[in-house]
Design a protein around this motif. Structure first.
Motif, short mmCIF file in Angstrom:
data_model
loop_
_atom_site.label_atom_id
_atom_site.label_comp_id
_atom_site.label_asym_id
_atom_site.label_seq_id
_atom_site.Cartn_x
_atom_site.Cartn_y
_atom_site.Cartn_z
N MET A 189 67.08 61.09 31.12
CA MET A 189 67.20 59.68 31.44
C MET A 189 66.77 59.42 32.88
O MET A 189 66.05 58.47 33.17
CB MET A 189 68.66 59.25 31.24
CG MET A 189 68.89 57.79 31.40
SD MET A 189 67.79 56.85 30.37
CE MET A 189 68.94 56.09 29.31
N SER B 83 73.96 56.72 28.72
CA SER B 83 73.54 58.08 28.40
C SER B 83 72.88 58.73 29.60
O SER B 83 71.67 58.78 29.69
CB SER B 83 72.60 58.08 27.19
OG SER B 83 71.80 56.94 27.16
N LEU C 147 68.43 56.12 25.31
CA LEU C 147 67.33 57.04 25.61
C LEU C 147 66.03 56.56 24.99
O LEU C 147 64.96 56.59 25.61
CB LEU C 147 67.71 58.42 25.10
CG LEU C 147 67.21 59.61 25.93
CD1 LEU C 147 67.64 59.47 27.36
CD2 LEU C 147 67.74 60.89 25.33
N VAL D 279 70.19 62.14 20.74
CA VAL D 279 69.30 61.04 21.08
C VAL D 279 70.06 59.73 20.89
O VAL D 279 70.42 59.37 19.79
CB VAL D 279 68.04 61.05 20.20
CG1 VAL D 279 67.13 59.91 20.62
CG2 VAL D 279 67.32 62.37 20.35
#
Lengths: 556, 354
Positions: free
Chosen positions: A374, A369, A26, A22
């Motif tokens: 996402m 990310s 995010l 994580v």
């Protein structure tokens, strides 16, 4: 960190952020998605809510009519915009005749006129008491009864089509232009005549682009509030407004809104599908087709047809607006336009700033990310553009009243009583509402310019010892500056023109230019509405000019 | 320990293995090249050295310092490794000068100016330093990328297919030029390519990589003349494979003739072997030569002629002929083979040593 220390001071571990799936990006994207998704979710849940008979009343008396009106309006506007847009695109992209270069950009100008401005200009112009009808009654009494009424289904369809056809024109012109010379030569060598060429090659190949333009038109038609309100033509958006401000029933408004959300999501799905199709049809060879030179009657016909379209969709409305402004100039100017302007500018500025920051954060989060999670979060965050402003207004109000309720309960525990709502009906939530609505506009501008910064540039900077923040400052921000500026201008102007969301979430007395137009046109005061309208059209011309510039640059 | 030491690197992307215990080492000042077909894992290996990917296992040391060890490593920005990217990754908003200066931190203004001026001179970019990347040619962009990577005085330079975006004629001249520049600055460099001509032009050491493993790490000459297995022999240069028999005495019998003393005598049964012949080891000879073959096709190559002969048994032999006199397609000729141009491989692919 012992093993890391062995590598020398200042060393950072890359093993670290592998173990933590994580990332900050995010979490940020999740936050944005919640802010955007919550209003939509709350509206959707009311699809099945029990609202004590109001729903039955709506269903019995209103729903059939609303559905019929929406269907007729959508089909009519789609048909007419397809005709205007595709014919104009074909003529300007693949033919040569006097005035072609002018029309290829001038026919985009109606994009600057909001649908509701187009609507009130034509009602004012063609109404029973308007100048045209009056002229006919005085000088040609015999012809006067044959003039069709503007306040009719046909009238709404025509006015919306005049304001919306540029979407189809823009996209299908791109579709026609991207068909390379090679493929046309191949078709000719296989024995196709010019007419067959159009129906068997050109049109089928441009179909995904035409379809893409029509879907934008459909989205705008479903979402339109101002124009149909001028015509008193009941659709879901006006019904939502009336349910709320007439019946004072947020529940009934939500239920109507939830139906509209279902329609909007269906259109959105179609849009995603068409965009995927468009990719396969992009012409590969760079040279565009040689234009067919029209001669004689054909050339004259083309010039007259497009000249007429330009006159009706842009020149006449602009002349009428300016005539009204000249007429109403003196008595209107002292009527507190300063406040209107400053409200509009403040809201648009604040909204554009917030949208820009959120769009930037989202774009960078997507870059740092990547992954399916996402991707789906940012797709959810960009949903707002498909949602009609009325729907979003209802959703925002539900979220805010829920929050205020909880806040009041929470503070009540400590014996603190609130004098009024904490958030609902305050100015502070309006930029958030605009951000939800227009995030995709800002995001697309930024992410397309960020997409041109190749990942290897990031890596090159890192091999030269440049860290994350310095990379952003020294490489990313300078490279996406143009995208940021374009994005904020587009969002700024969209907010200026936005009507239903502003109308339904503004604090009492916070009038903007768009709100003022709504109020004046519902009283039939066209001349007075012209002053704010001209201001909005002038602002709206900025992105259109940017678009035309960009188009010309690509063509060269 | 060598200057750059890569030991037993393993790496998986999901189920695909892109590195299965790869290792090699490079001495200070040498230029190494990882050569292999696309998808063999060479670029991933380079990116692991640069710090953009993390290995699953193994260790990387540079100049005695660990870049990666026991599942931990330095971040890419702390490794002091320069890199030239396939697409050059020049910053479009900066001029040539600013691009080269980008990574130079902690250097005095005077020193920076001196370094960049020298680099511009050496790379032949003098005069274009005020231009933007899109205003210069592809070859110039490539040299800017090189100068930018060298400017911060990296401990090691990595190059990922640096010539693949250039046209063929430019590639040859530029690869020699790049080698000169790297040598002049005494930089240890590692390049990745799928083009063996580039590899030969650049390298002190070449590693032939296939399916996530380095098959042979050797000098260009060693690789060409003494390939360690059949895959390397087939991948590098041209050649023909002929079936043969290795007798216990160490003699080889094949349709090109009998060659004595090709391997150490080893009691036991005769073994089936592959005889690998380079085209330049075969000569078209007078008719009393041990082998005769029919000329099937021949193609003019400038310095000579590249011919394909068909042996009576049906096997094809490629021959580089330097005779000016014409050979007739369809006619039979004698073939004479120089023993030192032969390599023997067992059925399994391993080399039979002499």
């Amino acid at each position: 960190m012992n093993a890391c220390d062995a590598h020398g001071r200042g060393a950072r571990s890359i093993g670290l952020f592998q173990r933590v799936p994580v990332s900050g990006g995010l979490v940020l994207a999740l936050g944005v998605a919640v802010v955007v998704g919550l209003p939509i979710f709350l509206v959707m849940t009311s699809l099945f809510a029990d609202t004590h008979g109001i729903w039955d009343h709506l269903r019995e008396n209103l729903l059939a009519g609303l559905l019929a009106n929406t269907a007729v309006l959508s089909l009519g506007v789609l048909g007419l915009t397809a005709f205007f847009g595709v014919s104009a695109a074909y003529l300007t992209a693949l033919c040569e005749f006097p005035g072609r270069r002018f029309f290829s950009w001038a026919l985009l100008l109606p994009l600057a006129i909001p649908t509701y401005v187009m609507a009130f200009v034509y009602t004012g112009l063609l109404d029973f008491s308007g100048p045209v009808a009056t002229f006919l009654r005085q000088h040609l009494p015999a012809a006067a009864p044959f003039m069709p009424p503007i306040r009719s289904t046909g009238g709404v369809i025509l006015v919306l089509s005049l304001a919306l056809y540029p979407y189809v024109f823009l996209l299908s012109a791109g579709g026609f232009a991207s068909q390379g010379e090679r493929i046309l030569e191949a078709s000719r060598s296989l024995g196709l005549s010019q007419r067959h060429l159009f129906f068997r090659v050109l049109l089928p190949m441009a179909r995904p682009f035409i379809f893409g333009g029509l879907i934008l038109v459909l989205m705008e038609t479903l979402a339109d509030f101002g124009a149909v309100a001028v015509f008193n033509f009941d659709t879901f958006t006006t019904a939502i407004y009336k349910a709320w401000f007439g019946f004072f029933s947020i529940d009934a408004a939500s239920q109507l809104a939830s139906l509209l959300v279902v329609m909007a999501l269906m259109v959105l799905t179609a849009e995603g599908w068409s965009r995927r199709r468009m990719r396969y049809f992009k012409g590969r060879d760079g040279r565009s087709a040689i234009r067919v030179r029209l001669t004689g009657h054909c050339a004259l016909g083309a010039t007259l047809f497009l000249g007429g379209l330009f006159a009706v969709a842009f020149a006449i409305p602009m002349i009428q607006l300016i005539a009204w402004v000249v007429e109403a100039w003196r008595e209107e100017l002292h009527m507190g336009y300063g406040a209107l302007f400053s409200h509009s500018l403040l809201l648009a500025g604040g909204g554009a700033l917030l949208t820009l920051m959120v769009a930037l954060a989202l774009a960078f989060a997507g870059r740092t990310s990547p992954g399916w999670l996402m991707a789906s979060l940012s797709r959810l965050s960009l949903l707002g553009y498909a949602l009609p402003g009325t729907v979003l207004a209802v959703g925002m109000v539900r979220v805010l009243s829920g929050f205020d309720h909880m806040a009041a309960g929470f503070l009540g525990v400590f014996g603190v009583a609130l004098s009024g709502p904490l958030l609902q009906g305050t100015v502070w939530v309006m930029p958030v509402a605009y951000m939800v609505r227009f995030l995709s506009v800002g995001f697309n501008a930024i992410s397309s310019s960020l997409g041109r910064v190749s990942p290897s540039m990031d890596e090159a900077a890192r091999t030269m010892g440049v860290g994350k923040w310095a990379l952003m400052r020294r490489v990313h921000l300078p490279l996406i500056r143009r995208g940021m500026i374009t994005g904020s201008i587009l969002v700024f102007i969209d907010i200026m023109k936005e009507m239903p969301l502003t109308l339904m979430t503004r604090p009492f007395g916070w009038d903007t230019l768009a709100v003022k137009i709504f109020e004046l046109t519902s009283e039939g005061e066209w001349e007075r509405a012209a002053i704010p309208a001209v201001a909005l059209v002038a602002a709206g011309l900025i992105p259109v000019v940017l678009l035309v510039w960009q188009k010309e640059k690509v063509n060269r | 320990m060598s200057y750059l030491d890569v030991e037993a690197i393993t790496k998986h992307f999901g189920a695909t293995c892109v590195a299965r215990g790869v290792g090699f080492s490079l001495e200070k000042g040498d230029i190494g090249v990882l050569l292999g077909p696309s998808g063999c894992g060479k670029t991933t290996l380079l990116r692991m050295i640069a710090g953009f990917e993390s290995p699953d296992g193994g260790a990387i040391h540079l100049d005695g310092r660990a870049l990666w060890r026991e599942g931990r490593g330095l971040a890419a920005e702390a490794r002091h490794i320069g890199m030239v990217f396939q697409d050059y990754a020049l910053f479009p908003h900066l001029t040539v000068w600013e691009n080269i200066a980008f990574g130079m931190s902690g250097v005095s203004r005077k020193e920076m100016k001196a370094t960049i001026t020298e680099l511009l001179l050496v790379t032949g970019l003098k005069g274009v330093e005020k231009r933007y990347p899109h205003e210069i040619s592809g070859g110039q962009q490539q040299r800017v990328a090189l100068a930018r990577a060298i400017a911060p005085k990296p401990r090691c330079l990595l190059m990922d297919e640096p010539f693949s975006n250039l046209d063929v004629t430019l590639r040859e001249s530029l690869s020699a030029e790049v080698r000169d520049i790297i040598k002049r600055f005494g930089i240890t460099a590692l390049m990745v390519t799928h083009n063996q001509h580039e590899a030969f032009a650049m390298a002190d050491r070449i590693g032939v990589m296939m399916a996530g493993d380095i098959l042979q790490w050797d000098t260009p000459e060693g690789l060409y003349h003494a390939p360690e297995n059949l895959d390397v022999a087939r991948f590098i240069g041209e050649g023909s494979l002929i079936a043969g028999t290795l007798t216990p005495d160490g003699d080889v019998d094949c349709s090109l003739g009998l060659f004595t003393g090709m391997a150490e005598a080893e009691p036991g049964e005769a073994k089936r072997v592959h005889v690998f012949v380079r085209p330049e080891a075969v000569r078209v000879a007078p008719s009393h030569a041990p082998a005769r073959a029919r000329l099937e096709a021949s193609c003019f190559r400038g310095p000579g002629r590249s011919c394909l002969f068909r042996l009576p048994g049906g096997e094809g032999v490629k021959v580089a002929s330097h005779d000016r006199c014409g050979l007739t397609e369809g006619s039979s000729y004698g073939l004479c083979v120089a023993e030192e141009g032969l390599s023997l491989f067992l059925e399994a692919g391993g080399r039979v040593s002499r």
